[in-house]
Scaffold this motif. Sequence first.
Motif, PDB file in Angstrom:
ATOM      1  N   ARG A 105      16.294  -5.421 -31.033  1.00 56.20           N
ATOM      2  CA  ARG A 105      17.542  -4.658 -31.070  1.00 56.20           C
ATOM      3  C   ARG A 105      17.323  -3.209 -30.639  1.00 56.20           C
ATOM      4  O   ARG A 105      18.276  -2.451 -30.481  1.00 56.20           O
ATOM      5  CB  ARG A 105      18.118  -4.670 -32.497  1.00 56.20           C
ATOM      6  CG  ARG A 105      18.608  -6.036 -32.991  1.00 56.20           C
ATOM      7  CD  ARG A 105      19.915  -6.458 -32.320  1.00 56.20           C
ATOM      8  NE  ARG A 105      20.967  -5.456 -32.488  1.00 56.20           N
ATOM      9  CZ  ARG A 105      21.807  -5.403 -33.513  1.00 56.20           C
ATOM     10  NH1 ARG A 105      21.709  -6.306 -34.478  1.00 56.20           N
ATOM     11  NH2 ARG A 105      22.739  -4.468 -33.574  1.00 56.20           N
ATOM     12  N   GLY A 106      16.072  -2.819 -30.494  1.00 53.04           N
ATOM     13  CA  GLY A 106      15.764  -1.447 -30.083  1.00 53.04           C
ATOM     14  C   GLY A 106      15.970  -0.437 -31.199  1.00 53.04           C
ATOM     15  O   GLY A 106      16.059   0.773 -30.956  1.00 53.04           O
ATOM     16  N   LEU A 107      16.040  -0.934 -32.452  1.00 54.58           N
ATOM     17  CA  LEU A 107      16.247  -0.024 -33.579  1.00 54.58           C
ATOM     18  C   LEU A 107      14.988   0.798 -33.831  1.00 54.58           C
ATOM     19  O   LEU A 107      15.044   1.954 -34.222  1.00 54.58           O
ATOM     20  CB  LEU A 107      16.607  -0.815 -34.844  1.00 54.58           C
ATOM     21  CG  LEU A 107      17.896  -1.639 -34.743  1.00 54.58           C
ATOM     22  CD1 LEU A 107      18.046  -2.564 -35.931  1.00 54.58           C
ATOM     23  CD2 LEU A 107      19.103  -0.691 -34.646  1.00 54.58           C
ATOM     24  N   LEU A 108      13.877   0.164 -33.641  1.00 53.47           N
ATOM     25  CA  LEU A 108      12.600   0.860 -33.850  1.00 53.47           C
ATOM     26  C   LEU A 108      11.626   0.374 -32.784  1.00 53.47           C
ATOM     27  O   LEU A 108      11.448  -0.821 -32.603  1.00 53.47           O
ATOM     28  CB  LEU A 108      12.054   0.526 -35.251  1.00 53.47           C
ATOM     29  CG  LEU A 108      10.991   1.444 -35.824  1.00 53.47           C
ATOM     30  CD1 LEU A 108      11.516   2.854 -35.983  1.00 53.47           C
ATOM     31  CD2 LEU A 108      10.529   0.923 -37.176  1.00 53.47           C
ATOM     32  N   ARG A 109      11.016   1.343 -32.118  1.00 58.12           N
ATOM     33  CA  ARG A 109      10.068   1.004 -31.058  1.00 58.12           C
ATOM     34  C   ARG A 109       8.940   2.015 -31.079  1.00 58.12           C
ATOM     35  O   ARG A 109       9.048   3.035 -31.731  1.00 58.12           O
ATOM     36  CB  ARG A 109      10.740   1.100 -29.688  1.00 58.12           C
ATOM     37  CG  ARG A 109      11.172  -0.191 -29.105  1.00 58.12           C
ATOM     38  CD  ARG A 109      11.790   0.047 -27.756  1.00 58.12           C
ATOM     39  NE  ARG A 109      12.530  -1.096 -27.296  1.00 58.12           N
ATOM     40  CZ  ARG A 109      11.982  -2.100 -26.614  1.00 58.12           C
ATOM     41  NH1 ARG A 109      10.716  -2.083 -26.309  1.00 58.12           N
ATOM     42  NH2 ARG A 109      12.723  -3.113 -26.224  1.00 58.12           N
ATOM     43  N   GLY A 110       7.929   1.712 -30.338  1.00 58.44           N
ATOM     44  CA  GLY A 110       6.896   2.715 -30.125  1.00 58.44           C
ATOM     45  C   GLY A 110       5.994   2.946 -31.315  1.00 58.44           C
ATOM     46  O   GLY A 110       5.712   2.019 -32.092  1.00 58.44           O
TER      47      GLY A 110
END
Lengths: 424, 293
Positions: free
Chosen positions: B252-257
């Motif tokens: 969902r791209g809520l948390l990345r990296g």
Amino acid sequence: MSLVVAGINHTTSDIALRERLAFAQDKIPEALSQLRHRLEDAGVVIVSTCNRMEIYVNHVGEATDLLREVRQFISQWHEMDESEFSDSLYEHEDAEAAGHLFRVAASLDSMVVGEDQILGQVHDAYILAHAEQATDKIINNLFQKAFTIAKKVRSTTKISEGKVSISSVAVDLAVSIFMDLTDKTVIVVGSGEMSELTLKCLVDKGVGCVIVANRSVENAQILADQFNGEAIALDSLDDHLQRADIVISSTGAPGIVLHRDQIAQALKQRSNQPMFVIDIALPRDAEASINDLDNVYLYDIDNLKAVTGKNIEARRNELDRCYQIVDHGVEQFSRWLHSLIAEPTIVSLSHEFNAVRTRELTKTLDSLKHLSDADREEVEYLTKRIVNNILQQPMTQIKQEVHDADHSGVLQIVRRIFGLKESL
Amino acid sequence: MDAVCVQVYMLMAWLTTLSFYGAIAAYIFSAVVVLVYVRNGNNDLLSRAKKLAAFGNVLLLLVFISRGIEFGRIPFTGLGDSLNLFLVLCTGIILLLQREEKMRPLMAYYLPALAILALISGIFSPSSLSEAPKELNGLLLFVHVLLVFLAFALFFIASLTSMAYVTKAQSLKRMTSGTIAERLPSLERLDKVLFRLIGFGYPAFALTLALGFAWAYGSRDTLGETWYFSPRIVLALFMVIFYAFSFHIRRRGLLRGPKLAYLVFFVSTALFVMYLGIELMQIGGYTMGGTPS
């Protein structure tokens, strides 16, 4: 026999003189031919790049005479008085000349130490001279050795590691963040020489999509057209920022152009996919706190310069190791060059022994007519082995002595002992 | 004839012991070599470290096979044997990842961790296997345990990869140079590898839980009901939920990296340490594939 080099480079002359003394690539064959005509078939290579012009010559006779001839040739070819360039001209002989070429080919003498262009340029110069049949045995060996040493310097030291130009460092950083640049989009905000150069490097590396944003769409279109890109007005940047994996900003604006909120919003819209922001404007275009955002990597001109500075420093730290490799190469080449002095003596010694062997063998075989052809071949082979075995130790020793001691004395004694006729 | 058999048996035991300690030495040496690489950046050292780890892997595999022949069943029981199998699988995964030249610097993160595990394995060296009830020797259990180990190995390598990701991201943020982070693959590649590892581990783990349930239900007369609340089962369920959660938030791209990488690292490491602790303290209804307590 003397090996010499005469030339100028970026440290001894300014660009105006280098331009005047440069040899146009299409004129080099003619220059080689003229110099060889002048020096009676000497071995010659002319290296002419934007940072240096060097002439390598191997010929019989004294080095001083040879260097004088080369100076005169340069003067005549470029229609200049010797006094106009003699102060900038450096000259080296024998081992020093070899050492100079090895340093040049290994890029230790370049303006940007460790750059990879010079090896190709030296190689091209040699190939051209070789194709023109302007090289001889010593020049061939010298250049082959130079290429081997240059490769060794590159592979065993870190002399060419780390980029040293702003644009190439920016590309390296992009490659450190993204796996593949072909599916990435770069937005260039504003225009300028540096941003154009960086964009070119990124496109060369495979960046797929280019967007140019400028206050004037017409100006943006000019740059965009060069890279098959899309031109947009700076006002509509927010609408396109979410597409950008890489942002290059170099406007002449006095204030901030890229705000933290803008980038944060774009980041959210692109599901937190990483962004690389290169700010090469002065004053800076991007708010410094952008770098505090997760998945955004902001580099301004000072950061990029710091990386190039560190890389240059790291290369300098490798120089000692590189010089050791070059010195070892010079020693090997000098040893080989010295061994050539003994070559005529060794060749005549071998001829003398083989003449005796053939004479005696013929006599003996004449009196042994009952031997079969196979037996005769066996006897001949036996005599060859005996002669080779006898000569092996003296030949090795002569080569060694020639290198270690006063060679003319050693060779004279050998010639006297064996009655060799050829003069030294 | 009996005397010959005894001699062959003794020779095999001796060779097994030799292979076991040889493997541990190979893993430790590979870690030392890779640490020298971290310091001087000489790429030749990476291929040497890889060869040493591969050699250690082969030796451990021989130990595993030899003990299987010796005891007439697959040697899962006990911490020493479990760690050996775990090391074999981890090394296999690492060697597969290292086929690409760009991935090789990751060994600076993998091999020291494997060397520590090899040392622990050396301390709890494989001893004689206890007799197991016949229910524990079925194909279902074999597949169940093998998949558990495979999933754990994938999660373990993923947690080390996440650490490499964090190091690389921090190095890029802080603009440091001359460190191992510079030689690591790109952030995007590390992210892809990290979630591919979890992507393979997750279905293996979910499947093995189902198989384990089927096996335990089928063997409830032997095992009893206590295993339902075993700390290991609770942790396993927690892991399934955690990895499903991490997949979801990434997708969902809520948390990345870096933050997601940190989360993967800390949760995976905590779970692994807890798991190891449970194994060491023998807490719970049963030991790994062994006799119920």
